[in-house]
Write an enzyme that holds these catalytic residues in place. Structure first.
Site, PDB file in Angstrom:
ATOM      1  CB  VAL A  42     -23.749 -43.863 -44.135  1.00 45.94           C
ATOM      2  CG1 VAL A  42     -23.863 -45.116 -43.289  1.00 45.94           C
ATOM      3  CG2 VAL A  42     -22.398 -43.209 -43.915  1.00 45.94           C
ATOM      4  NE  ARG A  80     -11.191 -46.494 -47.781  1.00 48.48           N
ATOM      5  CZ  ARG A  80     -10.344 -47.238 -48.480  1.00 48.48           C
ATOM      6  NH1 ARG A  80      -9.141 -46.799 -48.754  1.00 48.48           N
ATOM      7  NH2 ARG A  80     -10.706 -48.430 -48.919  1.00 48.48           N
ATOM      8  CE  LYS A  82     -16.602 -43.652 -38.221  1.00 54.82           C
ATOM      9  NZ  LYS A  82     -17.474 -43.597 -39.336  1.00 54.82           N
ATOM     10  N   GLY A  93       0.281 -34.829 -47.479  1.00 58.39           N
ATOM     11  CA  GLY A  93      -0.633 -33.981 -48.235  1.00 58.39           C
ATOM     12  C   GLY A  93      -0.820 -32.652 -47.534  1.00 58.39           C
ATOM     13  CB  CYS A 151     -15.573 -38.591 -41.474  1.00 57.35           C
ATOM     14  SG  CYS A 151     -16.915 -39.021 -42.596  1.00 57.35           S
TER      15      CYS A 151
HETATM   16  C1  UGA Z   1     -13.073 -41.623 -43.390  1.00 60.63           C
HETATM   17  C2  UGA Z   1     -12.615 -43.041 -42.980  1.00 60.63           C
HETATM   18  O1  UGA Z   1     -11.477 -43.422 -43.770  1.00 60.63           O
HETATM   19  C3  UGA Z   1     -13.746 -44.062 -43.185  1.00 60.63           C
HETATM   20  O2  UGA Z   1     -13.316 -45.341 -42.727  1.00 60.63           O
HETATM   21  C4  UGA Z   1     -14.945 -43.607 -42.352  1.00 60.63           C
HETATM   22  O3  UGA Z   1     -16.037 -44.479 -42.495  1.00 60.63           O
HETATM   23  C5  UGA Z   1     -15.361 -42.224 -42.817  1.00 60.63           C
HETATM   24  O4  UGA Z   1     -14.252 -41.312 -42.652  1.00 60.63           O
HETATM   25  C6  UGA Z   1     -16.534 -41.792 -41.950  1.00 60.63           C
HETATM   26  O5  UGA Z   1     -16.339 -41.619 -40.741  1.00 60.63           O
HETATM   27  O6  UGA Z   1     -17.663 -41.770 -42.449  1.00 60.63           O
HETATM   28  P1  UGA Z   1     -13.355 -40.330 -45.712  1.00 60.63           P
HETATM   29  O7  UGA Z   1     -13.835 -39.154 -44.926  1.00 60.63           O
HETATM   30  O8  UGA Z   1     -14.099 -40.712 -46.941  1.00 60.63           O
HETATM   31  O9  UGA Z   1     -13.334 -41.650 -44.786  1.00 60.63           O
HETATM   32  O10 UGA Z   1     -11.853 -39.985 -46.110  1.00 60.63           O
HETATM   33  P2  UGA Z   1     -10.417 -40.704 -46.003  1.00 60.63           P
HETATM   34  O11 UGA Z   1     -10.146 -41.499 -47.210  1.00 60.63           O
HETATM   35  O12 UGA Z   1     -10.250 -41.375 -44.709  1.00 60.63           O
HETATM   36  O13 UGA Z   1      -9.469 -39.402 -46.048  1.00 60.63           O
HETATM   37  C7  UGA Z   1      -9.565 -38.393 -45.036  1.00 60.63           C
HETATM   38  C8  UGA Z   1      -8.577 -37.276 -45.300  1.00 60.63           C
HETATM   39  O14 UGA Z   1      -7.236 -37.704 -45.081  1.00 60.63           O
HETATM   40  C9  UGA Z   1      -8.616 -36.733 -46.731  1.00 60.63           C
HETATM   41  O15 UGA Z   1      -8.503 -35.323 -46.708  1.00 60.63           O
HETATM   42  C10 UGA Z   1      -7.394 -37.372 -47.383  1.00 60.63           C
HETATM   43  O16 UGA Z   1      -6.887 -36.648 -48.474  1.00 60.63           O
HETATM   44  C11 UGA Z   1      -6.432 -37.404 -46.222  1.00 60.63           C
HETATM   45  N1  UGA Z   1      -5.383 -38.430 -46.372  1.00 60.63           N
HETATM   46  C12 UGA Z   1      -5.689 -39.758 -46.300  1.00 60.63           C
HETATM   47  C13 UGA Z   1      -4.057 -38.039 -46.575  1.00 60.63           C
HETATM   48  O17 UGA Z   1      -3.738 -36.838 -46.639  1.00 60.63           O
HETATM   49  N2  UGA Z   1      -3.113 -39.014 -46.678  1.00 60.63           N
HETATM   50  C14 UGA Z   1      -3.402 -40.336 -46.612  1.00 60.63           C
HETATM   51  O18 UGA Z   1      -2.452 -41.176 -46.706  1.00 60.63           O
HETATM   52  C15 UGA Z   1      -4.732 -40.716 -46.428  1.00 60.63           C
END
Ligand code: UGA
Length: 427
Positions: A13, A151, A201, A250, A257
């Site tokens: 971040v 993300r 958040k 998934g 996070c």
């Molecule tokens: C997440 C949030 O999306 C960000 O907006 C936030 O800033 C961040 O946390 C944080 O709090 O710092 P991130 O942890 O990088 O971001 O991951 P995501 O892309 O949100 O995915 C989270 C999980 O959900 C992963 O395991 C992903 O594979 C899963 N996921 C996501 C699914 O299984 N299906 C989806 O359609 C989307």
């Protein structure tokens, strides 16, 4: 107008914020107590895997708008904006651990210039900005909450093209000054009070996690009623009120996070007198999803897993990152190990056995991981897995079986090649 910014903390971040703020024209210095990391950053080496970040880092260093320091010298703390980008790990009871933030606030408070604004980017329980104000204890310094929505894997794009920017402040003048930092971006800015910004958040991450768990549950229902999750998610997601993002089934959600923030919100709510049963159910549903995937593997193999060789493709918590923290791939793999399976791993970015796994061998290529195994399990949606030589894998695997827990591959093509192919909720 370019502003002077100090960023404390160079995790993903802090670094993303620093590099992007410099790209937007501001003068930025990033401070971190990790001396080796700062030395690397000064020479342009990016310590994390994040698309586009190394380029922004070099650009910032070249234009001299971005610099790094391992010591919080007085002159660096005299900047108008002090961003706190510090870790808030999960404490044993589920609460967010705030010691790092409070210590920094305590140590910088007397060095801040008059009219400085302390901007908190870390994910913190509601009320933390107020506590920070009390710790700093200065009438001439404001504390503003400006949560991040970055993300991993698309942090730069999320910073430069956000859906919205949330600024929480109890004084409008401070809120406007922080808003000005983003004046080169076209995104809407939502100005609210501190407690609301902090809540947005947690609300966003929890809602997204709930959405993913919902689609995972829906995929299970699709399997039972003969519907197809891809068609259902398309139909569902095109309703604007629902939205099409975060509807990809998934093995469960993970990362640094979602799991931590869900626990923190559940705890925050219960500490405040509300039992957030809905979110508790989402956390349980996620743990069940890991088990559901392990069950699918058992079913595909058709016998107890003791001694069965399994190829696991993917270890990171999602594609586009080398991060394995709270990875569903690790959770599912550990369940398979507990059932007695012998695991061969392959991941494009992870080259040694990560924490959380009691056994298994990490291979350098997918081909070596797959050879002589009785089932292949896809746990991370790396796009390059689509281009693997599946025809060859069908030959070299002991049994041509795939459990695709990310619905990444095309069922028909894989079945045509001769695989016994299972995915989630697809016909
Ligand atoms: C997440 C949030 O999306 C960000 O907006 C936030 O800033 C961040 O946390 C944080 O709090 O710092 P991130 O942890 O990088 O971001 O991951 P995501 O892309 O949100 O995915 C989270 C999980 O959900 C992963 O395991 C992903 O594979 C899963 N996921 C996501 C699914 O299984 N299906 C989806 O359609 C989307």
């Amino acid at each position: 107008m370019p502003k002077q910014i100090t960023i404390i903390g160079t995790g993903y971040v802090g670094l993303t914020t620093g590099a992007c703020m410099a790209y937007l024209g501001h003068q930025v210095v990033c401070i971190d107590t990790n001396v080796e990391k700062i030395a690397e950053l000064k020479s342009g080496i990016c310590p994390i895997y994040e698309k586009g970040l190394p380029e922004l880092l070099s650009m910032g260093l070249e234009t001299e708008r971005l610099s790094f320091s391992a010591t919080a010298d007085l002159d660096l703390l005299q900047n108008e904006f002090i961003f706190l980008c510090l870790p808030t790990p999960q404490a044993e009871d589920g609460r967010a651990e705030l010691a790092a933030i409070y210590e920094v606030a305590e140590s910088v408070k007397s060095s801040l210039s008059s009219k400085a604004i302390v901007v908190n980017k870390s994910t913190v329980p509601v009320g933390t900005s107020k506590v920070l104000s009390e710790i700093i204890g200065r009438e001439d310094v404001e504390v503003v909450s400006n949560p991040e929505f970055l993300r991993e894997g698309s942090a730069i794009e999320d910073f430069l093209k956000p859906d919205r920017i949330i600024i929480g402040a109890d004084a409008m003048e401070a809120s406007d000054r922080v808003a000005e930092l983003y004046s080169n971006l076209e995104s809407p800015i939502i100005q609210v009070d501190c407690a609301s910004a902090e809540t947005v958040k947690y609300a966003t991450n929890s809602f997204l996690a709930m959405k993913v768990s919902f689609v995972n549950a829906l995929a299970a229902v699709c399997e039972l009623v003969g519907a197809d999750i891809d068609s259902v998610a398309k139909g569902l997601g095109t309703d604007n009120r629902v939205g099409s993002k975060f509807l990809q089934p998934g093995p469960g959600w993970g990362g640094s996070c979602f799991p931590k923030d869900m626990q923190a919100l559940v705890k925050l709510a219960s500490d405040s007198g509300y039992k957030f049963e809905l979110l508790e159910a989402v956390v349980d549903a996620n743990a069940q999803q890991f088990e559901r995937i392990a069950e699918k593997v058992k079913k595909a193999v058709g016998k107890p897993l003791r001694g069965v060789h399994v190829a696991v493709l993917g270890l990171t918590f999602k594609a586009g990152t080398d991060d394995v923290r709270n990875s569903p791939a690790i959770a599912v793999s550990q369940l398979l190990l507990e059932l007695g399976a012998q695991l061969n791993f392959y991941d494009p970015l992870v080259k040694s056995l990560p924490k959380g796994l009691s056994d298994g061998i990490v291979y350098d290529s997918a081909e070596s991981a797959v050879a002589n195994t009785e089932v292949i399990v896809i746990l991370t949606e790396w796009p390059e897995f689509r281009d693997l030589d599946w025809v060859k894998f069908q030959r070299i695997a002991k049994e041509p079986k795939i459990v695709d827990a990310r619905n990444l591959l095309d069922p028909r093509s894989l079945r045509d090649i001769g695989f016994d192919y299972t995915s989630l909720g697809r016909k």
